[in-house]
Scaffold this motif. Sequence first.
Motif, short mmCIF file in Angstrom:
data_model
loop_
_atom_site.label_atom_id
_atom_site.label_comp_id
_atom_site.label_asym_id
_atom_site.label_seq_id
_atom_site.Cartn_x
_atom_site.Cartn_y
_atom_site.Cartn_z
N GLY A 26 0.82 5.54 -5.22
CA GLY A 26 -0.19 6.05 -6.14
C GLY A 26 -0.17 5.27 -7.43
N ASN A 67 -5.99 -4.51 -0.84
CA ASN A 67 -5.94 -3.11 -0.48
C ASN A 67 -7.00 -2.39 -1.31
OD1 ASN A 67 -5.36 -0.38 -0.19
ND2 ASN A 67 -3.22 -0.81 0.22
N THR A 68 -8.12 -2.09 -0.69
CA THR A 68 -9.24 -1.51 -1.42
C THR A 68 -9.07 -0.02 -1.70
OG1 THR A 68 -10.47 -1.17 0.63
CG2 THR A 68 -10.86 -3.24 -0.57
N LYS A 69 -7.99 0.56 -1.26
CA LYS A 69 -7.72 1.97 -1.57
C LYS A 69 -7.19 2.14 -2.98
CE LYS A 69 -8.79 3.50 2.51
NZ LYS A 69 -10.02 4.24 2.72
N PHE A 70 -6.73 1.04 -3.57
CA PHE A 70 -6.28 1.09 -4.96
C PHE A 70 -7.48 0.94 -5.87
CE2 PHE A 70 -2.29 0.23 -2.97
CZ PHE A 70 -1.39 0.91 -3.76
N HIS A 71 -7.52 1.72 -6.92
CA HIS A 71 -8.58 1.62 -7.90
C HIS A 71 -8.07 2.26 -9.18
CE1 HIS A 71 -9.37 5.86 -7.08
NE2 HIS A 71 -9.31 5.53 -5.81
N ALA A 113 -7.57 -6.37 -4.89
CA ALA A 113 -7.60 -4.90 -4.83
C ALA A 113 -8.81 -4.45 -5.66
CB ALA A 113 -6.30 -4.31 -5.33
N ARG A 114 -8.87 -3.22 -6.04
CA ARG A 114 -10.02 -2.74 -6.79
C ARG A 114 -9.63 -2.20 -8.16
NH1 ARG A 114 -12.73 1.48 -3.36
NH2 ARG A 114 -13.99 1.66 -5.22
N CYS A 127 0.80 -1.22 0.00
CA CYS A 127 0.00 0.00 0.00
C CYS A 127 0.84 1.28 0.00
CB CYS A 127 -1.02 -0.01 1.13
SG CYS A 127 -0.35 -0.02 2.77
N GLY A 128 0.17 2.37 -0.11
CA GLY A 128 0.81 3.67 -0.03
C GLY A 128 1.37 4.21 -1.33
#
Length: 178
Positions: A10, A27-31, A52-53, A7-8
């Motif tokens: 961009g 890591n669901t913050k990735f899209h 992930a997303r 994570c972390g």
Amino acid sequence: MVEIIKCGLGVDSNWTSPLVSLDVSYNTKFHGSIPASMGNLTSMKILNLYGARFNGPIPQTLGDLDRLAELLLGLNQLSGTVNFEMFARVKNLQYLSLGENFLTISLQSKGNCTFPRLKALMLPSCNLTKFPYFLTSSAELDTLQLSRNKIEGRIPEFFWRVWRDTLADLDLSFNSIT
């Protein structure tokens, strides 16, 4: 030295680095799309984006990562048609997961893809209509998941000959196999 980053990062980054392993699984913050510039990570051995997303197509440039041993892209929201021949140069591939997306895997009837080191192939829900021809070259396979596809007909004879001593997990459920 293996670098692992969780994570972390961009996803809009211009990916160039001596990075060997990238794991952003679950890591669901990735899209967004998988950046095509990830194909510049030529030292990459492990790419784990499982769960992930990410969405959109799988960049053709991932086929340029000829040192990859693990490519785990399953359980995302990836879409489009994947020409499986894009992975032909990835001869060290041991673990490949593309399932549980919105993909259609395109396989030639006969091609020059061989995966002699492949140990696990997970392609559930990939709109396959036949057994992949390259499986005859994967004598080390111990896990094969082809569930929820559109495969019809008989299980090929080579299944029992090629993997007599290796295959431990076989999932062919929800197909039209006789």
